[in-house]
Scaffold this active site. Sequence first.
Site, PDB file in Angstrom:
ATOM      1  N   GLY A 287    -120.987  22.179  -5.407  1.00  0.00           N
ATOM      2  CA  GLY A 287    -120.763  22.039  -6.841  1.00  0.00           C
ATOM      3  C   GLY A 287    -122.031  21.938  -7.659  1.00  0.00           C
ATOM      4  N   GLU A 288    -121.860  22.209  -8.935  1.00  0.00           N
ATOM      5  CA  GLU A 288    -122.940  22.072  -9.925  1.00  0.00           C
ATOM      6  C   GLU A 288    -122.655  20.757 -10.668  1.00  0.00           C
ATOM      7  OE1 GLU A 288    -125.839  23.461 -11.505  1.00  0.00           O
ATOM      8  OE2 GLU A 288    -125.440  21.662 -12.677  1.00  0.00           O
TER       9      GLU A 288
ATOM     10  N   CYS B 252    -129.006  23.563   3.118  1.00  0.00           N
ATOM     11  CA  CYS B 252    -128.845  23.987   1.730  1.00  0.00           C
ATOM     12  C   CYS B 252    -128.156  25.338   1.657  1.00  0.00           C
ATOM     13  CB  CYS B 252    -130.202  24.114   1.068  1.00  0.00           C
ATOM     14  SG  CYS B 252    -131.149  22.616   1.151  1.00  0.00           S
TER      15      CYS B 252
ATOM     16  N   CYS C 260    -125.397  31.471  -1.774  1.00  0.00           N
ATOM     17  CA  CYS C 260    -124.755  30.182  -1.476  1.00  0.00           C
ATOM     18  C   CYS C 260    -123.319  30.354  -1.014  1.00  0.00           C
ATOM     19  CB  CYS C 260    -124.794  29.298  -2.720  1.00  0.00           C
ATOM     20  SG  CYS C 260    -123.893  27.766  -2.513  1.00  0.00           S
TER      21      CYS C 260
ATOM     22  N   LEU D   1    -134.455  27.079  -8.941  1.00  0.00           N
ATOM     23  CA  LEU D   1    -134.992  28.171  -9.776  1.00  0.00           C
ATOM     24  C   LEU D   1    -134.872  29.531  -9.075  1.00  0.00           C
ATOM     25  CD1 LEU D   1    -136.248  28.297 -12.600  1.00  0.00           C
ATOM     26  CD2 LEU D   1    -138.478  28.345 -11.504  1.00  0.00           C
ATOM     27  N   ASN D   2    -135.560  29.678  -7.993  1.00  0.00           N
ATOM     28  CA  ASN D   2    -135.397  30.830  -7.073  1.00  0.00           C
ATOM     29  C   ASN D   2    -135.900  32.182  -7.576  1.00  0.00           C
ATOM     30  OD1 ASN D   2    -134.087  29.030  -5.295  1.00  0.00           O
ATOM     31  ND2 ASN D   2    -132.267  29.207  -6.562  1.00  0.00           N
TER      32      ASN D   2
ATOM     33  N   ASN E  64    -131.186  29.892   4.418  1.00  0.00           N
ATOM     34  CA  ASN E  64    -130.409  29.595   5.629  1.00  0.00           C
ATOM     35  C   ASN E  64    -129.289  30.602   5.750  1.00  0.00           C
ATOM     36  OD1 ASN E  64    -131.701  27.060   6.260  1.00  0.00           O
ATOM     37  ND2 ASN E  64    -130.729  26.337   4.389  1.00  0.00           N
TER      38      ASN E  64
ATOM     39  N   SER F 226    -129.333  17.817  -9.013  1.00  0.00           N
ATOM     40  CA  SER F 226    -129.884  19.157  -8.843  1.00  0.00           C
ATOM     41  C   SER F 226    -129.000  20.150  -9.593  1.00  0.00           C
ATOM     42  CB  SER F 226    -129.912  19.511  -7.359  1.00  0.00           C
ATOM     43  OG  SER F 226    -130.373  20.832  -7.203  1.00  0.00           O
TER      44      SER F 226
END
Length: 341
Positions: free
Chosen positions: A158-159, A333, A118, A215-216, A290, A190
């Site tokens: 941000g989270e 994303c 990210c 999750l990933n 991405n 999210s």
Amino acid sequence: MHLFSLTCTDFAAALHQGWGKGMFHAAAIYRHVFKQGNPDLAQVPELAQAGILTQELQSAFNVSSPAIAAMAVQEGVTKIVFSLAGGLRVEAVWIPMPRRTTLCLSSQAGCRMGCAFCRTGALGLLRNLAAEEIVGQVYAVRHGLGRAIDNIVFMGMGEPLDNFDNVAQAIRVLSDQRGLDIPHSHMTISTAGLTDGIRRLGELGWPGLNLAVSLNAADDELRSQLMPVNAIHPLAQLKQALQDYPLRKKGVFFIEYVLLKGVNDSRGHAARLACFLEGLPVRVNVIGCNPGPDCLFESPGEEHCRLFCAWLAGEGLFVRMRSSRGQDINAACGQLGGPAH
Ligand code: SF4
């Protein structure tokens, strides 16, 4: 005080304390500002009739939304860069779809979760956004740009659960029926998997609000490499928090899985994911990575994304492959936090 950080009830209490007025005038102002999109309090007819000094209210209540510093559009997807106090910039993305429009909001400038794929994570946390700065993104897009907004997703910079109180207050304001009136069922938080935040969210008693988990990976070693938050909130803890979460009847969790070529995209990864999700009511959204500038990862390509989805479906999961629109303007994303070019 900023009006965008107050529900109509909060605002009525402030009006009562300062001016001896109550809900009637609060609702009139709130309607004028939030529903009609007019931040000029001098034009609220009920105020003139009540003899309230508009100037006093104007100096007591800020009604400004964050300034738009830049915009970029690709196939209708619009990335909006806001400039905040202190020179910081955050981004929102407006995404039109055939039957609805979605605004992806930022809850922090930067992010301290450090997810390896990210771009925002690479910035580190610059600061939390105040409730009014979160609400202000919606206000500026709906009323400033005149764009319809049906859904809100907290999937920008941000989270959101790392800025819990401000995000929760923003949700109260955004969903206030006397104002912007966006129902909880049209909003999605999210999270990278902050289990204490998930538990606090459950305690708010908002069963309509949607919860998505990025999750990933479904094994701790790989997930901790991709998402350092996993070292503090490992998968077993995350699953327990989801099992304890007070979902509404027939409600589901949205599981986001970004496919990274050669990293988390094999048949075995799909099987582990299915195993982890067993017993949880979920919808899985699979999206190819991405790769922005400096990104260490590659997308496995559309064909492999389809194959991965087929493996998950074969395991009995409800799965959708999500397209990643806005890639060319770094609005997809994992790409927020860079230039809109
Ligand atoms: S993916 Fe989300 S939680 Fe992870 S670093 Fe990026 S913004 Fe933060």
